[in-house]
Design an enzyme around this catalytic site. Structure first.
Site, mmCIF file in Angstrom:
data_model
loop_
_atom_site.group_PDB
_atom_site.id
_atom_site.type_symbol
_atom_site.label_atom_id
_atom_site.label_comp_id
_atom_site.label_asym_id
_atom_site.label_seq_id
_atom_site.Cartn_x
_atom_site.Cartn_y
_atom_site.Cartn_z
ATOM 1 N N ASP A 306 1.776 -13.708 -1.363
ATOM 2 C CA ASP A 306 0.993 -12.472 -1.442
ATOM 3 C C ASP A 306 -0.444 -12.810 -1.822
ATOM 4 O O ASP A 306 -0.678 -13.648 -2.695
ATOM 5 C CB ASP A 306 1.583 -11.530 -2.497
ATOM 6 C CG ASP A 306 2.691 -10.669 -1.914
ATOM 7 O OD1 ASP A 306 2.655 -10.410 -0.706
ATOM 8 O OD2 ASP A 306 3.588 -10.265 -2.673
ATOM 9 N N GLU A 347 -11.955 -2.299 -10.698
ATOM 10 C CA GLU A 347 -12.999 -2.153 -9.681
ATOM 11 C C GLU A 347 -14.048 -1.135 -10.131
ATOM 12 O O GLU A 347 -15.254 -1.351 -9.990
ATOM 13 C CB GLU A 347 -12.391 -1.722 -8.341
ATOM 14 C CG GLU A 347 -11.562 -2.789 -7.657
ATOM 15 C CD GLU A 347 -10.104 -2.755 -8.089
ATOM 16 O OE1 GLU A 347 -9.807 -2.075 -9.106
ATOM 17 O OE2 GLU A 347 -9.272 -3.402 -7.430
ATOM 18 N N ALA A 378 -3.741 9.070 -3.580
ATOM 19 C CA ALA A 378 -3.330 8.402 -2.346
ATOM 20 C C ALA A 378 -3.587 9.278 -1.127
ATOM 21 O O ALA A 378 -3.733 8.778 -0.008
ATOM 22 C CB ALA A 378 -1.852 8.039 -2.433
ATOM 23 N N THR A 379 -3.648 10.592 -1.350
ATOM 24 C CA THR A 379 -3.862 11.525 -0.234
ATOM 25 C C THR A 379 -5.324 11.520 0.207
ATOM 26 O O THR A 379 -5.634 11.355 1.388
ATOM 27 C CB THR A 379 -3.455 12.955 -0.648
ATOM 28 O OG1 THR A 379 -2.128 12.927 -1.142
ATOM 29 C CG2 THR A 379 -3.547 13.899 0.543
ATOM 30 N N ARG A 381 -7.736 9.358 -0.957
ATOM 31 C CA ARG A 381 -8.247 7.983 -0.974
ATOM 32 C C ARG A 381 -9.715 7.939 -1.386
ATOM 33 O O ARG A 381 -10.478 7.101 -0.933
ATOM 34 C CB ARG A 381 -8.040 7.317 0.384
ATOM 35 C CG ARG A 381 -6.557 7.132 0.724
ATOM 36 C CD ARG A 381 -6.331 6.794 2.174
ATOM 37 N NE ARG A 381 -6.939 5.514 2.501
ATOM 38 C CZ ARG A 381 -7.429 5.217 3.716
ATOM 39 N NH1 ARG A 381 -7.392 6.115 4.671
ATOM 40 N NH2 ARG A 381 -7.955 4.036 3.959
ATOM 41 N N LYS A 394 -16.742 8.533 -3.550
ATOM 42 C CA LYS A 394 -16.693 7.156 -3.037
ATOM 43 C C LYS A 394 -15.256 6.874 -2.615
ATOM 44 O O LYS A 394 -14.301 7.387 -3.215
ATOM 45 C CB LYS A 394 -17.161 6.147 -4.092
ATOM 46 C CG LYS A 394 -16.158 5.851 -5.190
ATOM 47 C CD LYS A 394 -16.603 4.675 -6.031
ATOM 48 C CE LYS A 394 -15.503 4.201 -6.972
ATOM 49 N NZ LYS A 394 -15.119 5.185 -7.986
ATOM 50 N N ASP A 517 8.511 -7.850 -5.184
ATOM 51 C CA ASP A 517 8.868 -7.065 -6.365
ATOM 52 C C ASP A 517 9.309 -5.645 -6.050
ATOM 53 O O ASP A 517 9.885 -4.971 -6.893
ATOM 54 C CB ASP A 517 7.700 -7.019 -7.360
ATOM 55 C CG ASP A 517 6.444 -6.396 -6.759
ATOM 56 O OD1 ASP A 517 6.484 -6.001 -5.576
ATOM 57 O OD2 ASP A 517 5.427 -6.314 -7.471
#
EC number: 7.2.2.6
Length: 681
Positions: A306, A347, A378-379, A381, A394, A517
């Site tokens: 990964d 970040e 997540a929708t 972003r 952003k 995982d």
């Protein structure tokens, strides 16, 4: 090297292992065991005048053979003792505790207190802060810090929560804060801790295919030498009569010759090598479900790694502000800082730090600004801030494009060019928009770990192909792969793509190793030859893998491969040494044993040994002592070096092959001289 307690216990276990039931498990050493019994019997027969065998000499042979068996037992007992010491610390974490079993998941006050050993799969338990988790399970509600130091040795608590890939909890660990509702996934005796203890103690260790194959070879050689030795008595009787000189070989000498020629060195150490290999893996905080998995790790030639956490540091860092035409870099930095001020991700923090370093942009009075922060989802972003009729967002380029277009704005083509440039350089572009005007791009850079390129170069020397697995787009993946020095990459990876990649390499005859995982990794883990599941991962991932990394470190896969190769190398090196020893002992014993009948054989007495008696005593003393000398090497393992297999083989043949030929000549001669000086022979 080892604690006194382990030494003492190993000495006791060595004598207990003299039981015929245990000796029969090692056919090569069983031959020595039977030889010791026969020699002892011959001594007593000679002592009482029933046999013509020399009593003192026969007793010496019998004692040395018994010590040879004890030394072999000691080697195995030392390896097992180390395992038991590890197991004892694990057993302290395994204790029966009272568990709050919920009758109804929705009512946490309606509980029944039951012993953890009485829990069944599917039971729901409620665990509070400072309590021990009673049994392995899956978190179905809540989030909490868990102290897993009893198992992993890591003192820092870890987060366990329902949903996602951090939902698995282990019995014997302790909740540090909050509470969890856990569905039990194992019963007493089958828990993760139980499996660890069984593996570490060696109770469930089965011989691996390579170990079985080697043992078959050793048994075959022993049978051949047994057949040869059995013919010597009638042959020497006939030869001595025909030559009119010398005498027939004694039964005691036949036994001694057989033991010297049989591959007793590797036969004595074979079991301890396997146990020590498993122990080294346990010391690396990796639990192997079988010895077969460790051997497979030694033969692996394709590694799927990964990107995040293995090749890169995992936290991307803001490195540049790239504005579009008409916007200054400071203007972009100001908007980026405002949109990230409440972003607690690594970040987000790096964006704030970069804005401060470049333009000395500091915190604001958000209460006065009436600011409202918009978290990332997540929708959408995207994340950002709304303040004083200003809106800043952003996020990913396609998400921002959709946002701008939906609000009637225009997404500049120039921004596409900047995004492509950042992605092509291996970075992650975040587009910033203020009041529906695109300001530019934040360049988030994946930081490749120090030294990782050199490690991949070493793996390439070993003939191992490295493949980076990432969800990044192909341009970003290609740039990071080039910087890290991996051989290939799989971009925009899906569970199906990983599974197909493994199958493709296996069809070509490769052995593949990977880590995972999540539940979505389970199919690929089940398919891989060496599948390392993270301890922080889901139950499905752990069940699919054949190893579990207690530290949940993706880079551990490289260390596992090294340990596997070291195990195979150690076994091969000591087998080579043992066979080479037999050749040297042949030249030590055969000439002096038969030159009474065939004087011409005196020319082959290269070591100039004093007499047949001293030659045989010296050879079997060496045969016993070399086992003790090699125990540390069998436990520690042969040092592994990153070089091509051909060079590695040549090097080991030189050290252990040539060394195995020379060492007995020198040692047997020195023992012969010592016996002569002491007047024993």
């Amino acid at each position: 090297m080892m604690e006194k307690g382990i030494w003492k216990d190993a000495l006791i276990q060595s004598t207990k292992k003299l039981s015929p039931k245990l000796q029969v498990k090692n056919p090569v050493m069983l031959l020595v065991y039977v030889g010791a019994i026969l020699a002892t019997s011959l001594y007593f027969l000679g002592f009482f005048g029933i046999s013509d065998e020399k009593s003192g000499y026969t007793l010496a042979i019998a004692l040395i053979l018994w010590f040879t068996v004890l030394f072999a037992n000691f080697a195995e007992a030392i390896a097992e003792g180390r395992g038991r010491a590890q197991a004892d610390s694990l057993k302290m974490a395994r204790k029966d505790v009272l568990a709050r079993k919920l009758k109804n998941v929705d009512d946490k006050t309606d509980v029944i207190e039951v012993a953890s050993n009485d829990l069944k799969k599917g039971d729901i338990v409620y665990v509070l802060a400072n309590e021990q988790i009673p049994m392995d399970g899956e978190v179905i509600e809540g989030a909490a810090s868990v102290d897993e130091s009893a198992i992993t040795g890591e003192s820092a608590p870890v987060i366990r929560e329902s949903g996602g890939d951090r939902s698995a909890v282990t019995g014997g660990t302790t909740l540090v804060s909050d509470w969890l509702v856990v569905r039990v996934t194992a019963v007493s005796g089958e828990s993760f801790l139980d499996k660890m203890i069984a593996m570490v103690e060696g109770a469930s260790r089965k011989k691996t295919p390579n170990e079985i194959a080697l043992q078959i070879l050793l048994v075959t050689l022993s049978i051949i030498f047994l057949a040869v030795s059995a013919t010597l008595l009638p042959f020497t009787e006939f030869a001595s009569k025909q030559a009119g000189a010398g005498s027939a070989i004694s039964i005691t000498n036949v036994i001694a010759l057989l033991v010297c020629l049989a591959p007793t060195t590797i036969g004595a150490l074979l079991s301890s090598i396997g146990i020590a290999g498993m122990s080294r893996l346990n010391q690396a905080n990796v639990l192997a479900m079988s010895g077969r998995a460790i051997e497979a790790a030694g033969d692996v030639d394709v590694l799927l790694l990964d990107k995040t956490g293995t090749i890169t540091l995992g936290n991307r860092k803001a490195s540049e502000f790239l504005p579009v035409d008409g916007v200054t870099e400071q203007e972009l930095a100001d908007a980026a800082q405002l949109s990230s001020i409440a972003d607690e991700t690594a970040e987000g923090r790096s964006i704030v730090v970069l804005a401060k370093e470049r333009f000395d942009i500091r915190g604001r009075d958000f209460a006065e600004m009436h600011a409202e922060f918009v978290p990332f989802t997540a929708t959408t972003r995207m994340s950002g801030i709304d303040y004083q009729e200003n809106t800043i967002r952003k996020g990913a380029a396609d998400a921002v494009r959709a946002y701008v277009t939906a609000n009637g704005g225009t997404y500049p083509k120039e921004c596409d060019a900047i995004v492509s440039k950042v992605a092509g350089a291996g970075g992650t572009p975040l587009v910033v928009v203020r009041n529906n005007q695109v300001l530019g791009v934040i360049y988030l850079k994946d930081i490749v770990k120090n030294g990782v390129k050199e490690r991949f170069l070493d793996l390439r020397k070993m003939g191992i192909k490295t493949i980076m697995i990432t969800g990044d787009n192909p341009m970003t993946a290609a740039a990071i792969a080039a910087e890290a020095g991996v051989d290939d990459f799989l971009a925009e990876a899906t569970p199906e793509a990983k599974l197909e990649l493994i199958r493709e390499y296996q069809r070509e005859g490769h052995l593949v190793a990977m880590t995972g995982d999540g539940t979505n990794d389970a199919p690929a883990l089940a398919q891989a030859d060496v599948a390392v599941a993270m301890n922080t991962g889901t139950q499905a991932a752990k069940e699919a893998g054949n190893m579990v990394d207690l530290d949940s470190s993706p880079t551990k896969l490289i260390d596992i491969v090294r340990i596997g190769k070291q195990l195979l190398m150690t076994r091969g090196a000591l087998t080579t040494f043992s066979v080479a020893n037999d050749l040297a002992k042949y030249f030590a014993i055969i000439p002096v044993l038969f030159y009474g009948i065939f004087p011409q054989l005196e020319a082959l007495n290269l070591m100039g040994l004093t007499s047949p008696t001293s030659a045989i005593l010296s050879a079997i003393i060496y045969n016993a002592v070399i086992i003790i000398v090699l125990i540390p090497l069998s436990l520690k393992g042969v040092k592994y070096r990153e070089m091509p297999a051909g060079k590695l083989l040549s090097r080991n043949m030189l050290i252990y092959g040539l060394g195995g030929l020379i060492a007995p000549f020198i040692a047997i001669k020195l023992i012969d001289m010592l016996l002569t000086v002491l007047g024993i022979v």
